[in-house]
Design an enzyme around this catalytic site. Structure first.
Site, PDB file in Angstrom:
ATOM      1  N   GLY A  37       0.892  -1.121   0.048  1.00 10.72           N
ATOM      2  CA  GLY A  37      -0.054   0.005   0.148  1.00 10.72           C
ATOM      3  C   GLY A  37       0.820   1.081  -0.035  1.00 10.72           C
ATOM      4  CD  GLU A  93       1.365   3.215  -3.369  1.00 13.24           C
ATOM      5  OE1 GLU A  93       2.194   2.478  -3.210  1.00 13.24           O
ATOM      6  OE2 GLU A  93       1.626   4.337  -3.657  1.00 13.24           O
ATOM      7  CD  GLU A 152       4.211  -0.938  -1.734  1.00 13.85           C
ATOM      8  OE1 GLU A 152       3.588  -2.096  -1.377  1.00 13.85           O
ATOM      9  OE2 GLU A 152       4.094   0.249  -1.398  1.00 13.85           O
ATOM     10  CD  GLU A 175      12.172 -11.306   1.018  1.00  8.24           C
ATOM     11  OE1 GLU A 175      12.098 -12.438   0.819  1.00  8.24           O
ATOM     12  OE2 GLU A 175      12.979 -10.866   1.696  1.00  8.24           O
TER      13      GLU A 175
END
Length: 136
Positions: A29, A45, A49, A100
């Site tokens: 997020g 987001e 990511e 990660e």
């Protein structure tokens, strides 16, 4: 905003590559862009990511995070809108501010907490699992 992306008995986690919470495991997020809806923002987001596309299903919780520096001054103050989401596609890979990304099982997180997540985060994820089962 943040996404509790649930896939059966697994949840998606990211290890933060930037402050706040650099190095900690959390839900994917981030911040809204000007004019962006909450749902569009959480989808963007998560894609940025993790490389995954998602469908936000419902709001799980609204929470605040206030972080102080060593002098007691407010360093960060966020209002978090946390969504229950399902994965719809993409290829899992860490990107932008995530070092990660991984799927972890409910038992690894809830029972063993091998990722050392804060109790409030574990509670939101548990709520996500519960709400996801109720939707089935």
């Amino acid at each position: 905003m943040a996404a509790a992306v649930i896939r059966g008995e697994e949840v998606l986690l990211v290890r933060r590559g930037q402050e706040p919470l650099k190095g900690h495991w959390s839900l994917p997020g981030g911040l809204l862009e000007v004019g962006e809806t909450l749902r569009d923002g959480v989808c963007r987001e998560v894609l940025e990511e993790t490389g995954l596309t998602i469908e936000p299903l419902e709001i799980l919780e609204v929470a605040e995070r206030i972080a102080h520096d060593e002098k007691g001054l407010v360093r960060f103050h966020y209002v978090l809108v946390e969504f229950l989401c399902h994965e719809t596609g993409g290829l899992l890979q860490a990107a932008t501010d995530a070092d990660e990304v991984l799927w972890t099982t409910r038992s690894e997180l809830i029972s063993n907490n091998i990722y050392n997540c804060e109790p409030a985060l574990v509670a939101v994820i548990e709520k996500g699992f519960k709400q996801d089962r109720n939707r089935s």
